[in-house]
Design a protein around this motif. Structure first.
Motif, PDB file in Angstrom:
ATOM      1  N   ASP A 107      -6.308   8.362   5.086  1.00 53.53           N
ATOM      2  CA  ASP A 107      -5.064   7.599   4.920  1.00 53.53           C
ATOM      3  C   ASP A 107      -4.063   7.843   6.054  1.00 53.53           C
ATOM      4  OD1 ASP A 107      -5.919   6.383   2.648  1.00 53.53           O
ATOM      5  OD2 ASP A 107      -4.903   7.752   1.266  1.00 53.53           O
ATOM      6  N   LEU A 108      -4.206   8.978   6.744  1.00 54.30           N
ATOM      7  CA  LEU A 108      -3.279   9.259   7.850  1.00 54.30           C
ATOM      8  C   LEU A 108      -3.654   8.516   9.124  1.00 54.30           C
ATOM      9  CD1 LEU A 108      -2.559  13.087   7.471  1.00 54.30           C
ATOM     10  CD2 LEU A 108      -0.928  11.217   7.224  1.00 54.30           C
ATOM     11  N   VAL A 109      -4.884   8.067   9.213  1.00 51.11           N
ATOM     12  CA  VAL A 109      -5.322   7.411  10.455  1.00 51.11           C
ATOM     13  C   VAL A 109      -5.755   5.958  10.252  1.00 51.11           C
ATOM     14  CG1 VAL A 109      -5.994   9.543  11.639  1.00 51.11           C
ATOM     15  CG2 VAL A 109      -7.650   8.376  10.159  1.00 51.11           C
ATOM     16  N   SER A 110      -5.933   5.544   9.022  1.00 52.47           N
ATOM     17  CA  SER A 110      -6.364   4.165   8.790  1.00 52.47           C
ATOM     18  C   SER A 110      -5.711   3.599   7.535  1.00 52.47           C
ATOM     19  CB  SER A 110      -7.897   4.132   8.616  1.00 52.47           C
ATOM     20  OG  SER A 110      -8.309   2.822   8.264  1.00 52.47           O
ATOM     21  N   ALA A 111      -5.456   2.317   7.594  1.00 52.88           N
ATOM     22  CA  ALA A 111      -4.855   1.670   6.412  1.00 52.88           C
ATOM     23  C   ALA A 111      -5.939   1.254   5.433  1.00 52.88           C
ATOM     24  CB  ALA A 111      -4.070   0.451   6.854  1.00 52.88           C
ATOM     25  N   ARG A 112      -5.584   1.284   4.171  1.00 57.03           N
ATOM     26  CA  ARG A 112      -6.502   0.747   3.173  1.00 57.03           C
ATOM     27  C   ARG A 112      -6.514  -0.778   3.281  1.00 57.03           C
ATOM     28  NH1 ARG A 112      -5.024   4.457  -2.184  1.00 57.03           N
ATOM     29  NH2 ARG A 112      -5.474   6.453  -1.188  1.00 57.03           N
ATOM     30  N   PRO A 113      -7.594  -1.399   2.876  1.00 57.53           N
ATOM     31  CA  PRO A 113      -7.647  -2.875   2.909  1.00 57.53           C
ATOM     32  C   PRO A 113      -6.488  -3.481   2.120  1.00 57.53           C
ATOM     33  CG  PRO A 113      -9.804  -1.942   2.416  1.00 57.53           C
ATOM     34  CD  PRO A 113      -8.846  -0.803   2.386  1.00 57.53           C
ATOM     35  N   GLY A 114      -5.860  -4.490   2.719  1.00 56.31           N
ATOM     36  CA  GLY A 114      -4.698  -5.120   2.062  1.00 56.31           C
ATOM     37  C   GLY A 114      -3.383  -4.462   2.432  1.00 56.31           C
ATOM     38  N   TYR A 115      -3.463  -3.325   3.168  1.00 55.30           N
ATOM     39  CA  TYR A 115      -2.260  -2.596   3.581  1.00 55.30           C
ATOM     40  C   TYR A 115      -2.204  -2.450   5.105  1.00 55.30           C
ATOM     41  CZ  TYR A 115      -1.972  -0.838  -1.282  1.00 55.30           C
ATOM     42  OH  TYR A 115      -1.880  -0.717  -2.644  1.00 55.30           O
ATOM     43  N   SER A 116      -3.086  -3.152   5.823  1.00 56.64           N
ATOM     44  CA  SER A 116      -3.156  -2.938   7.271  1.00 56.64           C
ATOM     45  C   SER A 116      -2.320  -3.939   8.055  1.00 56.64           C
ATOM     46  CB  SER A 116      -4.610  -3.062   7.747  1.00 56.64           C
ATOM     47  OG  SER A 116      -4.638  -3.052   9.163  1.00 56.64           O
ATOM     48  N   GLU A 117      -1.608  -3.395   9.042  1.00 60.42           N
ATOM     49  CA  GLU A 117      -0.815  -4.255   9.913  1.00 60.42           C
ATOM     50  C   GLU A 117      -1.702  -5.177  10.741  1.00 60.42           C
ATOM     51  OE1 GLU A 117       1.665  -2.545  13.131  1.00 60.42           O
ATOM     52  OE2 GLU A 117       3.297  -3.155  11.819  1.00 60.42           O
ATOM     53  N   HIS A 118      -2.944  -4.758  10.945  1.00 56.91           N
ATOM     54  CA  HIS A 118      -3.863  -5.602  11.727  1.00 56.91           C
ATOM     55  C   HIS A 118      -4.133  -6.937  11.029  1.00 56.91           C
ATOM     56  CE1 HIS A 118      -5.008  -3.088  15.159  1.00 56.91           C
ATOM     57  NE2 HIS A 118      -4.752  -2.057  14.348  1.00 56.91           N
ATOM     58  N   PHE A 155      -0.204  -6.784   1.219  1.00 52.60           N
ATOM     59  CA  PHE A 155      -0.351  -8.244   1.149  1.00 52.60           C
ATOM     60  C   PHE A 155      -0.576  -8.701  -0.288  1.00 52.60           C
ATOM     61  CE2 PHE A 155      -1.574  -7.507   5.553  1.00 52.60           C
ATOM     62  CZ  PHE A 155      -0.881  -8.519   6.189  1.00 52.60           C
ATOM     63  N   SER A 156      -0.079  -9.885  -0.566  1.00 50.22           N
ATOM     64  CA  SER A 156      -0.350 -10.503  -1.851  1.00 50.22           C
ATOM     65  C   SER A 156      -0.452 -12.020  -1.628  1.00 50.22           C
ATOM     66  CB  SER A 156       0.764 -10.202  -2.851  1.00 50.22           C
ATOM     67  OG  SER A 156       0.493 -10.826  -4.072  1.00 50.22           O
ATOM     68  N   PRO A 180       7.722  16.880  10.649  1.00 47.87           N
ATOM     69  CA  PRO A 180       6.831  15.703  10.673  1.00 47.87           C
ATOM     70  C   PRO A 180       5.785  15.664   9.571  1.00 47.87           C
ATOM     71  CG  PRO A 180       6.297  17.226  12.441  1.00 47.87           C
ATOM     72  CD  PRO A 180       7.567  17.708  11.854  1.00 47.87           C
ATOM     73  N   ARG A 181       5.408  16.811   9.039  1.00 47.31           N
ATOM     74  CA  ARG A 181       4.348  16.780   8.028  1.00 47.31           C
ATOM     75  C   ARG A 181       4.907  16.649   6.611  1.00 47.31           C
ATOM     76  NH1 ARG A 181      -0.846  16.370  10.189  1.00 47.31           N
ATOM     77  NH2 ARG A 181      -1.328  16.520   7.977  1.00 47.31           N
ATOM     78  N   ALA A 182       6.203  16.791   6.495  1.00 45.11           N
ATOM     79  CA  ALA A 182       6.795  16.724   5.149  1.00 45.11           C
ATOM     80  C   ALA A 182       6.984  15.274   4.716  1.00 45.11           C
ATOM     81  CB  ALA A 182       8.142  17.430   5.151  1.00 45.11           C
ATOM     82  N   ASP A 183       6.881  15.063   3.459  1.00 43.97           N
ATOM     83  CA  ASP A 183       7.191  13.756   2.867  1.00 43.97           C
ATOM     84  C   ASP A 183       6.436  12.584   3.499  1.00 43.97           C
ATOM     85  OD1 ASP A 183       9.112  15.149   1.432  1.00 43.97           O
ATOM     86  OD2 ASP A 183      10.623  14.820   2.987  1.00 43.97           O
ATOM     87  N   VAL A 184       5.193  12.842   3.926  1.00 45.20           N
ATOM     88  CA  VAL A 184       4.416  11.734   4.480  1.00 45.20           C
ATOM     89  C   VAL A 184       4.277  10.658   3.401  1.00 45.20           C
ATOM     90  CG1 VAL A 184       2.115  11.051   5.275  1.00 45.20           C
ATOM     91  CG2 VAL A 184       3.180  13.120   6.154  1.00 45.20           C
ATOM     92  N   VAL A 185       4.448   9.416   3.825  1.00 47.75           N
ATOM     93  CA  VAL A 185       4.390   8.314   2.848  1.00 47.75           C
ATOM     94  C   VAL A 185       2.977   8.208   2.276  1.00 47.75           C
ATOM     95  CG1 VAL A 185       4.733   5.836   2.530  1.00 47.75           C
ATOM     96  CG2 VAL A 185       6.135   7.089   4.190  1.00 47.75           C
ATOM     97  N   HIS A 186       2.886   8.160   0.983  1.00 45.17           N
ATOM     98  CA  HIS A 186       1.576   8.028   0.333  1.00 45.17           C
ATOM     99  C   HIS A 186       1.444   6.645  -0.294  1.00 45.17           C
ATOM    100  CE1 HIS A 186       0.228  12.127   0.851  1.00 45.17           C
ATOM    101  NE2 HIS A 186       1.462  12.535   0.558  1.00 45.17           N
ATOM    102  N   TYR A 187       0.198   6.284  -0.533  1.00 49.83           N
ATOM    103  CA  TYR A 187      -0.037   5.023  -1.234  1.00 49.83           C
ATOM    104  C   TYR A 187       0.419   5.153  -2.687  1.00 49.83           C
ATOM    105  CZ  TYR A 187      -2.917   3.318   2.565  1.00 49.83           C
ATOM    106  OH  TYR A 187      -3.349   2.873   3.777  1.00 49.83           O
ATOM    107  N   SER A 188       0.893   4.069  -3.196  1.00 47.67           N
ATOM    108  CA  SER A 188       1.188   4.071  -4.629  1.00 47.67           C
ATOM    109  C   SER A 188       0.297   3.005  -5.270  1.00 47.67           C
ATOM    110  CB  SER A 188       2.664   3.733  -4.871  1.00 47.67           C
ATOM    111  OG  SER A 188       2.945   2.465  -4.341  1.00 47.67           O
ATOM    112  N   ASP A 189       0.018   3.194  -6.532  1.00 48.86           N
ATOM    113  CA  ASP A 189      -0.863   2.240  -7.204  1.00 48.86           C
ATOM    114  C   ASP A 189      -0.234   0.856  -7.269  1.00 48.86           C
ATOM    115  OD1 ASP A 189      -2.774   4.125  -7.555  1.00 48.86           O
ATOM    116  OD2 ASP A 189      -2.018   4.763  -9.517  1.00 48.86           O
ATOM    117  N   THR A 190       1.100   0.853  -7.367  1.00 47.50           N
ATOM    118  CA  THR A 190       1.783  -0.443  -7.410  1.00 47.50           C
ATOM    119  C   THR A 190       2.602  -0.616  -6.137  1.00 47.50           C
ATOM    120  OG1 THR A 190       3.548   0.664  -8.588  1.00 47.50           O
ATOM    121  CG2 THR A 190       1.970  -0.580  -9.917  1.00 47.50           C
ATOM    122  N   CYS A 191       2.008  -1.258  -5.150  1.00 45.27           N
ATOM    123  CA  CYS A 191       2.739  -1.476  -3.896  1.00 45.27           C
ATOM    124  C   CYS A 191       3.675  -2.673  -4.060  1.00 45.27           C
ATOM    125  CB  CYS A 191       1.768  -1.740  -2.746  1.00 45.27           C
ATOM    126  SG  CYS A 191       0.822  -3.248  -2.965  1.00 45.27           S
TER     127      CYS A 191
END
Ligand SMILES: [Zn+2]
Length: 303
Positions: free
Chosen positions: A197-208, A126-127, A96-107
């Protein structure tokens, strides 16, 4: 002279009888010939029909066999894809801890943020970043969901109330600006962005921000403690009937990008929520992948 006349008369009578006999014989022969010709014509025609029917049956059997083989191939491809997806989730749970998805500069910008099945994640943003839905409806506690999700949320809440339990929304729709505050809070608490980043989304990346996700709580129990409540057990069992899934299941951060969130429920529609449950696919990411292959094979049993 008299004798000659008698002979002539007799001769004529014989000739007449002979000609009558020949006439009758001719009629009989004609009937026989006609009967034989008709019979052979009928037999020929019958044989031709049987031949044509046989060919048609053979052709139809070939077509039916080909269609059957095609269906079998689609079924096998579908089973193989399903097994592959289940294995991917099982494998993700083993590490479970391997390959956790990380943010990329260009989503990747989400193509249709208003879609009920939209995936907004660390790799899909979002865009424009400040996109907002236009059909938000109150679900109580000063929280809002999009109209369809809100209707199902309220039905789900009535059902759990009837079962003698309850929950309330702690956070549902969040605008881009709301998410700025939430993310900054978690960065402060964790003292670094990786942990946040593991517990909260960055602004513009949140499902909320979709208006389709809601965090629920039971009294003051709003986060991990919610896992031990009967309310959580009820939601795990019944949420699909109302179109909601636990969006971040246990040990699947390498697929979803987030640690388990027992409080975070996402509306995807009853049909999809129930299909995911039936197929044993836990993540929306892999369910959508499965649906892509279903569309490719023209198979709609999916769901
Ligand atoms: Zn949430």
């Amino acid at each position: 002279m008299q004798e000659n006349m008698n002979d002539i008369m007799k001769h004529m009578q014989i000739k007449k009888r002979l000609s009558q006999a020949i006439g009758r014989h001719f009629v009989c022969m004609s009937i026989i010939v006609f009967a034989i010709a008709s019979a052979s014509g009928f037999v020929g025609s019958a044989m031709y029909s049987v031949h044509r029917l046989t060919n048609e049956i053979r052709a139809r059997t070939i077509v039916a066999n080909e269609a059957y083989q095609r269906v079998q191939r689609v079924k096998q491809a579908r089973q193989a894809k399903l097994a592959h997806i289940r294995n991917a989730e099982a494998e993700a749970k083993r590490r479970p801890r391997a390959d956790v998805v990380h943010y990329s500069d260009t989503c990747t910008s989400v193509a249709n943020p208003a879609s009920i099945t939209v995936i907004v994640s660390k790799t899909h943003c979002f865009s424009p970043k400040k996109w907002q839905p236009n059909d938000l409806v109150s679900i109580g506690n000063n929280e809002y969901l999009r109209a369809e999700a809100a209707t199902h949320y309220i039905n789900m809440k009535q059902a759990i109330t009837a079962a003698g339990m309850s929950f309330s929304p702690s956070s549902a729709y969040r605008s881009y600006d709301d998410q700025v505050a939430v993310y900054d809070y978690w960065v402060t608490v964790n003292k670094n962005t990786d942990a946040a980043d593991l517990v909260s989304a960055r602004p513009g990346y949140s499902e909320h921000q979709t208006g389709l996700a809601v965090d629920v709580k039971l009294g003051s129990c709003a986060l991990e403690c919610f896992a031990t409540t009967p309310t959580y057990a009820w939601l795990r069992e019944h949420s699909a009937e109302y179109g909601f899934i636990q969006r971040y299941p246990e040990k699947l951060a390498s697929i979803t990008g987030y640690e388990t969130e027992v409080w975070h429920w996402r509306y995807v529609g009853v049909e999809i929520a129930q299909a995911m449950r039936r197929l044993g696919i836990e993540t929306l990411e892999l369910y959508m992948q499965f649906m892509d292959s279903e569309r490719k094979y023209g198979n709609s049993e999916n769901r």
